[in-house]
Design an enzyme around this catalytic site. Structure first.
Site, mmCIF file in Angstrom:
data_model
loop_
_atom_site.group_PDB
_atom_site.id
_atom_site.type_symbol
_atom_site.label_atom_id
_atom_site.label_comp_id
_atom_site.label_asym_id
_atom_site.label_seq_id
_atom_site.Cartn_x
_atom_site.Cartn_y
_atom_site.Cartn_z
ATOM 1 N N GLU A 189 -60.839 -11.349 81.766
ATOM 2 C CA GLU A 189 -61.006 -12.746 81.350
ATOM 3 C C GLU A 189 -61.120 -12.870 79.835
ATOM 4 O OE1 GLU A 189 -60.275 -15.036 83.178
ATOM 5 O OE2 GLU A 189 -60.585 -14.351 85.225
ATOM 6 N N CYS B 80 -46.376 -25.952 87.939
ATOM 7 C CA CYS B 80 -46.744 -27.165 87.209
ATOM 8 C C CYS B 80 -46.958 -26.790 85.741
ATOM 9 C CB CYS B 80 -48.010 -27.765 87.816
ATOM 10 S SG CYS B 80 -48.419 -29.424 87.237
ATOM 11 N N CYS C 236 -41.041 -29.272 89.958
ATOM 12 C CA CYS C 236 -41.650 -30.101 90.998
ATOM 13 C C CYS C 236 -40.987 -29.900 92.362
ATOM 14 C CB CYS C 236 -41.600 -31.570 90.589
ATOM 15 S SG CYS C 236 -42.415 -31.890 89.004
ATOM 16 N N CYS D 69 -43.056 -27.543 94.300
ATOM 17 C CA CYS D 69 -44.503 -27.763 94.251
ATOM 18 C C CYS D 69 -45.066 -28.225 95.590
ATOM 19 C CB CYS D 69 -44.849 -28.795 93.181
ATOM 20 S SG CYS D 69 -46.633 -29.079 93.035
ATOM 21 N N CYS E 161 -48.435 -36.098 94.565
ATOM 22 C CA CYS E 161 -48.682 -36.060 93.120
ATOM 23 C C CYS E 161 -48.581 -37.461 92.531
ATOM 24 C CB CYS E 161 -47.683 -35.133 92.432
ATOM 25 S SG CYS E 161 -47.874 -35.067 90.633
#
Length: 288
Positions: A35, A190, A197, A200, A206
């Site tokens: 991270e 995205c 899209c 998606c 959406c």
DNA sequence: CAAGCGTGGAC
DNA sequence: TGTCCAAGCTT
């Protein structure tokens, strides 16, 4: 069940990348290091450095025993080298305050150097399986579009945590998957520039798509020019020191031909102020 | 809180 | 080419 959870979980089961930190038993220390490295550095550049780092320092205590200079050198060209210093400090704090064990509690994680809202919750959720909202830039973009009907997220804030929390199922493990899936969707589908899209799982619900992809403006800050910047000068100074085999250089031997000598000196001063460089007896070196 | 902080790849 | 972007954090 929140509206986005089921489609995200189903999509993730099929589309998730096989990344090192997603392997079973990767460990909280590995998650924490990953991270830190992933803060503003792309996945593909992180992977080889992460594996080398964990090979050299398999536990927080191992890193805490090293000199900060070694952490900065090992960080190499990942960028934002303060993160190397902060990761080293966090390792010392984990050794001294947590018996060498990466803490599980979000507030304890937030108290470590270099850990903010995103990283603290990412460790608690992905390493320990607890239930918290994890919000990164990908998630912010997915929520902005799917929920708010905006092309880009607004200014980051605590509201983002509440917005993601509203999408989490009650079960801890399922909530962790939804967190990971929202990030993965933002990274793979995205995307900031040309969202796919047609691929998606949220397309049917959406808000931004339903509204016809309006250009709602962009609240994000523009990145300052890098060429000719102080940041570039700092990067060049630090690169020179990282690669110096003697591990100490006279100040006037560092970038003697830099086009702007005042800028070079300013860069050195700011690196010293940040603790990334030590100046002693006219010599510059990485911090011991 | 807005600004500052590296580096390299994609378009 | 220059511009945008990348699992953020600190001050």
């Amino acid at each position: 069940m929140p509206a986005l959870a089921d489609p995200l979980i189903a999509w993730y089961a099929d589309a998730a990348r096989d990344l090192p930190w997603r392997r079973p038993g990767f460990g909280a220390w590995g998650t924490l290091v990953s991270e830190f490295m992933l803060q503003q550095t792309p996945v593909a550049r992180v992977i080889p450095h992460l594996e080398a780092w964990l090979m050299r320092w398999p536990t927080p205590t191992d890193l805490a025993a090293a000199a900060p200079a070694d952490a900065v050198r090992q960080w190499a060209n990942l960028g934002y080298p303060r993160r190397a210093l902060w990761l080293h400090r966090a390792a010392v704090e984990i050794r001294d305050r947590h018996d060498g064990v990466v803490p599980r509690d979000v507030d304890a994680l937030l108290a470590l150097t270099g850990i903010g809202d995103y990283t603290a919750r990412a460790v608690a959720v992905f390493a320990y399986g607890d239930r918290h909202p994890v919000v990164d830039t990908n998630t912010r973009r997915v929520l902005a579009r799917a929920v708010d009907g905006r092309a880009q997220p607004g200014a980051p804030g605590k509201r983002d945590l509440a917005a993601m929390a509203a999408q989490l199922p009650a079960d801890d493990a399922a909530a962790a998957v939804v967190n990971a899936a929202a990030m993965e969707l933002g990274a793979l589908v995205c995307t900031a520039r040309s969202p796919r899209c047609e691929d998606c799982p949220l397309a049917g619900r959406c808000t931004w798509r339903a509204a016809g992809y309006p250009d709602t403006g962009d609240a994000r800050r523009k990145q300052a020019r890098y060429e000719g910047s102080d940041r570039q000068a700092r990067g060049a100074v630090l690169k020179r020191l990282r690669e110096d085999t003697a591990h100490a250089l006279p100040q006037d031997a560092v970038l003697p031909d830099w086009p702007d000598a005042r800028q070079r000196d300013r860069a050195i001063d700011s690196l010293v102020a940040d603790g990334l460089v030590e100046a002693e007896d006219g010599l510059l070196r990485l911090p011991r």
